[in-house]
Structure formats: structure tokens, C-alpha cells
Design a protein around this motif. Sequence first.
Motif, PDB file in Angstrom:
ATOM      1  N   GLU A  95      10.863  -9.559  -5.778  1.00 11.73           N
ATOM      2  CA  GLU A  95      10.357  -8.585  -6.769  1.00 11.73           C
ATOM      3  C   GLU A  95       9.516  -7.325  -6.358  1.00 11.73           C
ATOM      4  O   GLU A  95       9.709  -6.190  -6.416  1.00 11.73           O
ATOM      5  N   LEU A  96       8.486  -7.905  -5.481  1.00  8.40           N
ATOM      6  CA  LEU A  96       7.636  -7.089  -5.250  1.00  8.40           C
ATOM      7  C   LEU A  96       8.104  -6.141  -3.860  1.00  8.40           C
ATOM      8  O   LEU A  96       8.133  -4.982  -4.017  1.00  8.40           O
ATOM      9  N   MET A  97       8.623  -6.662  -2.976  1.00 10.61           N
ATOM     10  CA  MET A  97       9.276  -6.020  -1.529  1.00 10.61           C
ATOM     11  C   MET A  97      10.476  -5.341  -1.789  1.00 10.61           C
ATOM     12  O   MET A  97      10.691  -4.275  -1.220  1.00 10.61           O
ATOM     13  N   ILE A  98      11.328  -5.655  -2.728  1.00 12.46           N
ATOM     14  CA  ILE A  98      12.619  -5.076  -2.933  1.00 12.46           C
ATOM     15  C   ILE A  98      12.532  -4.300  -4.301  1.00 12.46           C
ATOM     16  O   ILE A  98      13.246  -3.262  -4.028  1.00 12.46           O
ATOM     17  N   THR A  99      12.431  -4.987  -5.325  1.00 10.84           N
ATOM     18  CA  THR A  99      12.758  -4.108  -6.752  1.00 10.84           C
ATOM     19  C   THR A  99      11.462  -3.273  -6.622  1.00 10.84           C
ATOM     20  O   THR A  99      11.768  -1.895  -7.210  1.00 10.84           O
ATOM     21  N   ASN A 100      10.329  -3.408  -6.352  1.00  8.40           N
ATOM     22  CA  ASN A 100       9.037  -2.277  -6.288  1.00  8.40           C
ATOM     23  C   ASN A 100       8.507  -1.864  -5.008  1.00  8.40           C
ATOM     24  O   ASN A 100       7.550  -1.993  -4.803  1.00  8.40           O
ATOM     25  N   TYR A 101       9.798  -1.735  -4.185  1.00  2.37           N
ATOM     26  CA  TYR A 101       9.590  -1.521  -2.764  1.00  2.37           C
ATOM     27  C   TYR A 101       8.580  -0.319  -2.486  1.00  2.37           C
ATOM     28  O   TYR A 101       7.636  -0.241  -1.151  1.00  2.37           O
ATOM     29  N   THR A 102       8.623   0.641  -3.338  1.00  2.00           N
ATOM     30  CA  THR A 102       7.569   2.115  -2.846  1.00  2.00           C
ATOM     31  C   THR A 102       5.960   1.569  -2.993  1.00  2.00           C
ATOM     32  O   THR A 102       5.429   2.530  -2.534  1.00  2.00           O
ATOM     33  N   PHE A 103       5.822   0.283  -3.538  1.00  2.00           N
ATOM     34  CA  PHE A 103       4.237  -0.043  -3.315  1.00  2.00           C
ATOM     35  C   PHE A 103       3.864  -0.171  -1.792  1.00  2.00           C
ATOM     36  O   PHE A 103       2.779   0.222  -1.629  1.00  2.00           O
ATOM     37  N   LEU A 104       4.795  -0.460  -0.886  1.00  2.00           N
ATOM     38  CA  LEU A 104       4.446  -0.393   0.347  1.00  2.00           C
ATOM     39  C   LEU A 104       3.674   1.044   1.105  1.00  2.00           C
ATOM     40  O   LEU A 104       3.002   0.910   1.953  1.00  2.00           O
ATOM     41  N   ARG A 105       4.387   1.788   0.431  1.00  2.00           N
ATOM     42  CA  ARG A 105       3.923   3.328   0.906  1.00  2.00           C
ATOM     43  C   ARG A 105       2.471   3.236   0.840  1.00  2.00           C
ATOM     44  O   ARG A 105       1.536   3.913   1.501  1.00  2.00           O
ATOM     45  N   TYR A 106       1.927   2.689  -0.401  1.00  2.00           N
ATOM     46  CA  TYR A 106       0.360   2.732  -0.631  1.00  2.00           C
ATOM     47  C   TYR A 106      -0.270   1.754   0.397  1.00  2.00           C
ATOM     48  O   TYR A 106      -1.509   1.996   0.924  1.00  2.00           O
ATOM     49  N   PHE A 107       0.385   0.569   0.812  1.00  2.00           N
ATOM     50  CA  PHE A 107      -0.172  -0.307   1.820  1.00  2.00           C
ATOM     51  C   PHE A 107      -0.336   0.212   3.000  1.00  2.00           C
ATOM     52  O   PHE A 107      -1.274   0.333   3.791  1.00  2.00           O
ATOM     53  N   TRP A 108       0.617   1.207   3.371  1.00  2.00           N
ATOM     54  CA  TRP A 108       0.427   1.904   4.730  1.00  2.00           C
ATOM     55  C   TRP A 108      -0.575   2.833   4.707  1.00  2.00           C
ATOM     56  O   TRP A 108      -1.154   3.107   5.665  1.00  2.00           O
ATOM     57  N   ASN A 109      -0.854   3.505   3.593  1.00  2.00           N
ATOM     58  CA  ASN A 109      -1.827   4.639   3.249  1.00  2.00           C
ATOM     59  C   ASN A 109      -3.186   3.872   3.513  1.00  2.00           C
ATOM     60  O   ASN A 109      -4.014   4.238   4.321  1.00  2.00           O
ATOM     61  N   SER A 110      -3.449   2.699   2.801  1.00  2.00           N
ATOM     62  CA  SER A 110      -4.496   1.800   2.920  1.00  2.00           C
ATOM     63  C   SER A 110      -4.667   1.628   4.416  1.00  2.00           C
ATOM     64  O   SER A 110      -5.984   1.721   4.975  1.00  2.00           O
ATOM     65  N   LEU A 111      -3.561   1.071   5.284  1.00  2.00           N
ATOM     66  CA  LEU A 111      -4.049   0.949   6.588  1.00  2.00           C
ATOM     67  C   LEU A 111      -4.193   2.013   7.356  1.00  2.00           C
ATOM     68  O   LEU A 111      -5.157   1.824   8.291  1.00  2.00           O
ATOM     69  N   PHE A 112      -3.789   3.076   7.170  1.00  2.00           N
ATOM     70  CA  PHE A 112      -4.247   4.442   7.727  1.00  2.00           C
ATOM     71  C   PHE A 112      -5.602   4.749   7.576  1.00  2.00           C
ATOM     72  O   PHE A 112      -6.444   4.845   8.399  1.00  2.00           O
ATOM     73  N   TYR A 113      -5.855   4.719   6.232  1.00  2.00           N
ATOM     74  CA  TYR A 113      -7.531   5.022   6.087  1.00  2.00           C
ATOM     75  C   TYR A 113      -8.350   4.176   6.701  1.00  2.00           C
ATOM     76  O   TYR A 113      -9.356   4.446   7.365  1.00  2.00           O
ATOM     77  N   ALA A 114      -8.212   2.567   6.558  1.00  2.00           N
ATOM     78  CA  ALA A 114      -9.108   1.656   6.965  1.00  2.00           C
ATOM     79  C   ALA A 114      -9.174   1.717   8.663  1.00  2.00           C
ATOM     80  O   ALA A 114     -10.129   1.996   9.342  1.00  2.00           O
ATOM     81  N   CYS A 115      -8.045   2.083   9.508  1.00  2.00           N
ATOM     82  CA  CYS A 115      -8.068   2.444  10.726  1.00  2.00           C
ATOM     83  C   CYS A 115      -8.799   3.575  11.379  1.00  2.00           C
ATOM     84  O   CYS A 115      -9.659   3.532  12.065  1.00  2.00           O
ATOM     85  N   VAL A 116      -8.363   4.756  10.565  1.00  2.00           N
ATOM     86  CA  VAL A 116      -9.128   6.041  11.176  1.00  2.00           C
ATOM     87  C   VAL A 116     -10.546   5.933  10.669  1.00  2.00           C
ATOM     88  O   VAL A 116     -11.466   6.234  11.323  1.00  2.00           O
ATOM     89  N   ILE A 117     -11.015   5.362   9.281  1.00  2.00           N
ATOM     90  CA  ILE A 117     -12.410   5.323   9.089  1.00  2.00           C
ATOM     91  C   ILE A 117     -13.060   4.338   9.887  1.00  2.00           C
ATOM     92  O   ILE A 117     -14.191   4.662  10.460  1.00  2.00           O
ATOM     93  N   THR A 118     -12.517   3.339  10.323  1.00  2.00           N
ATOM     94  CA  THR A 118     -13.149   2.311  11.074  1.00  2.00           C
ATOM     95  C   THR A 118     -13.482   2.868  12.432  1.00  2.00           C
ATOM     96  O   THR A 118     -14.635   2.868  13.270  1.00  2.00           O
ATOM     97  N   VAL A 119     -12.608   3.588  13.261  1.00  2.00           N
ATOM     98  CA  VAL A 119     -12.595   4.141  14.449  1.00  2.00           C
ATOM     99  C   VAL A 119     -13.682   5.388  14.496  1.00  2.00           C
ATOM    100  O   VAL A 119     -14.544   5.416  15.225  1.00  2.00           O
ATOM    101  N   CYS A 120     -13.515   6.138  13.288  1.00  2.00           N
ATOM    102  CA  CYS A 120     -14.576   7.453  13.261  1.00  2.00           C
ATOM    103  C   CYS A 120     -15.884   6.759  13.065  1.00  2.00           C
ATOM    104  O   CYS A 120     -16.792   7.456  13.567  1.00  2.00           O
ATOM    105  N   THR A 121     -16.369   5.824  12.093  1.00  2.00           N
ATOM    106  CA  THR A 121     -17.523   5.367  11.946  1.00  2.00           C
ATOM    107  C   THR A 121     -18.121   4.734  13.064  1.00  2.00           C
ATOM    108  O   THR A 121     -19.184   4.875  13.385  1.00  2.00           O
ATOM    109  N   VAL A 122     -17.337   3.852  13.816  1.00  2.00           N
ATOM    110  CA  VAL A 122     -17.829   3.273  15.186  1.00  2.00           C
ATOM    111  C   VAL A 122     -18.499   4.541  15.773  1.00  2.00           C
ATOM    112  O   VAL A 122     -19.394   4.424  16.732  1.00  2.00           O
ATOM    113  N   ALA A 123     -17.303   5.559  16.091  1.00  2.00           N
ATOM    114  CA  ALA A 123     -17.557   6.608  17.197  1.00  2.00           C
ATOM    115  C   ALA A 123     -18.589   7.279  16.825  1.00  2.00           C
ATOM    116  O   ALA A 123     -19.440   7.747  17.721  1.00  2.00           O
TER     117      ALA A 123
END
Lengths: 259, 131
Positions: free
Chosen positions: A48-76
Motif C-alpha cells: 500500500e505504501l510503495m505502490i498505492t501511495n508511491y508518490t510518498f517516495l518523492r519526499y523520501f528522496w527530498n529528505s535524502l538530498f537535504y540530509a546529504c547536502v547539509i551534512t557535506v556543507c556543515t562539515v566543509a
Amino acid sequence: MKKPIDVKKAALDAAVLLAGFVFAAPVAATFAMSFVYGGKIGMTQYYELMITNYTFLRYFWNSLFYACVITVCTVALSLPLGFIFSKVSIPGRDIIFFVFIIVMMLPFHSTLLPIYIQLDSFGLLNTRAALVLSFVFAPYAVFLFRQFAKSIPDNFIDIALMDTSSPLKIYVAVIIPHMRSAVAALAVITFCESWNMVEQVIFFAAKNNPIHPLSAEIANLPEGVGFSAAAVYMLPALLLFFIFKEAIASSMERFRWHG
Amino acid sequence: MGRQKIIYISFLVFIFAVLVIFTNFGKELYGIGKPAVTITRARFPNDADFFIAPASALQTDGEIIYLFFVKAESGYSRQILTAHRFEVILLGTDFEGLARLKKISPDKLPGDTVITSADKEIKDGERVVLK
């Protein structure tokens, strides 16, 4: 002869075990409940989560993008600042560092309005940049790196100065290798913190739903898939912690000795 | 790198790979295994105790005549269509292939759309997709 039972140690062990259970129980319950849907055990909730409500994954990738960019920038950004605050003599260094400590102690809400005004004047509200920029200037990261850099003996730097006069070379050859565990620890902490951002989204990007991270959108998912969404949301942060747990532990240990 | 660390990294990569697949193909995967149907709107004449639907929508189970109405719900990512079986009495058919029907089931109709054809057998309450 029978060894007497150390009551104090046993009590301490029991307390640690209980605390561990209290912390782990909600996580375990979330994973267990993610396999229940409509009173039946199975993978239906994930379907139900992955197929019926698959658009939620768009937000998952947004989260991953923010977490990675913020982590790299903060450390740098924080790594050189921590080095400067501990090893480079500049006028007013301690006063600036004191200001950093004060800012670190302030809750996010007290700096919210100035950040909002700044982002608004730059025209960055409701953009991805607003969410990244409001996170990357982390005083606690500078504080952590400063404490670590302080533990590096000055002799190391003096010896390096005999080879080169370039601060950048010294920084890359001497400082960064010594701070590896601190970098790993801070990266995990920053990743987890930015992975869980909610308030920044509400204040700086409320009007632009497609750029939201999952942390801000998980509450809008249909009720029946809440546990599986929470499990998917938790997994990357949990795995990252397990991958870097030794680095986190060793950095905490060093932080304790040299802090 | 320790063995445990490799397992964690592999698991992380596996999860990301699964999520990439569902992000790209979640929309298409929804249709797999679900009956693909064609629908049409039933007509409800004013002040009449019957409604009109295509005779091709009618199905029989022994002496029972029934058809499927489609209930549409706006879901989180897509519109979710569910087929609901309703038993009817056939009052008559006209030369255009339209049937005058009276509802037996006391329940309120879930909508005004009926299924006219499906590529496989439909069960009551089952989700369907449009052809």
C-alpha cells in the motif's frame, strides 16, 4: 569460594538494560506493526505504501538530498572554522568563539525570525536553498571540531611548518587525518538532524509542497500505512548509525578526554 | 572494513535500489493483477424508481442479475476505484441496448458509474483500474 554478587554493578546493569528497552521498544514496535494491515500479518502495508501511495517516495528522496547536502556543507564549513578557533591566533578569536557558544545555546525559535527575514530578503523563501542554508551554519559543529583540533599537539603543526608554509597543506595533511572520527560522528549527527527537520520546512518552505522532506509530510500519509512509512523513514538513519557506530563512540571518548 | 559494516552498507544499498524501483515504476505496478475495466455513467431519470445502464454491464449468477458500480476515492497518490456489486431487477431493455433496472440492495449506490466490461472476473470490493 563463591564470588560475592556486586549489587551496585547488577543494579547499574539492570538500569542500563531498562533504559535500552525503553529506547528500543518504540522502534521495535514500529517495525513489528509495519507488517500488520487490516488485522492481518504480511507485506500488504508495504504494498500500500510503495505502490498505492508511491508518490510518498518523492519526499523520501527530498529528505535524502537535504540530509546529504547539509551534512557535506556543515562539515566543509565547520572543519576549517574549528581549526581556526583552536590553532590560529587572530585578534578577537575568543570573543567570536564566545558568541558562537551563545548562539549554540539559543533555541532555534529565537533565531527563527532573523533567519526568515534574511532568507526573504535574498528571495530564497520556499526554495530548497532556504532549507539547506538554515541548517548548514551549525555552531555545535564548530564547537565539536574546535575541541578535537585542540587535542592535536602543536608540535605536529610546528613540524609541518618546517616542510611547508601553506596553511592549506598543513590543514589537509595534518589536521584532517586527525579529525576523521570527529568528522564521521558529526556527519552522522548532522545527517540525522537534517533528516528529521520539520520546523524549518514549516517556516521557510510551507508554500512549496513538492520540495518538502519526508519528515514534514509523513503525517499526511493515509493512516493505514503510517508504520511502514515510519519504518522506511527510520531505516537509513539507523543503518548509518550502525555503519559509523565505532567512529561515533571513539569520537565521544576523545571528546570526553580533551573536551 | 568489518564484515558487519559490509552487511549494513549492502542492506542500505538494497533498500535504496528497492525505493528507486518503486519511485519509477510504482504507478505502473499498481495495475498488475487488478481487473482492467471500462466504465460508463448510469442515468437516473427524475421522479423514476428505476435507473438506466447498458445491458452489457449486467451479469448473472443463476437467477440473480447484478452489476458493478465503481466507487472512486481520491487517494494520496492516485484515484482509487473499487467495484461494488449491486443486485438489480431487470425491468426491460430497449433497442439501443440500454436496460431499465431497479436496485434490490438497500444500500446507497456508491456512485453513478457502472462497469461495462472487464478483462477478468471482478469480486465485490475489489480494486480495479481503467483500461
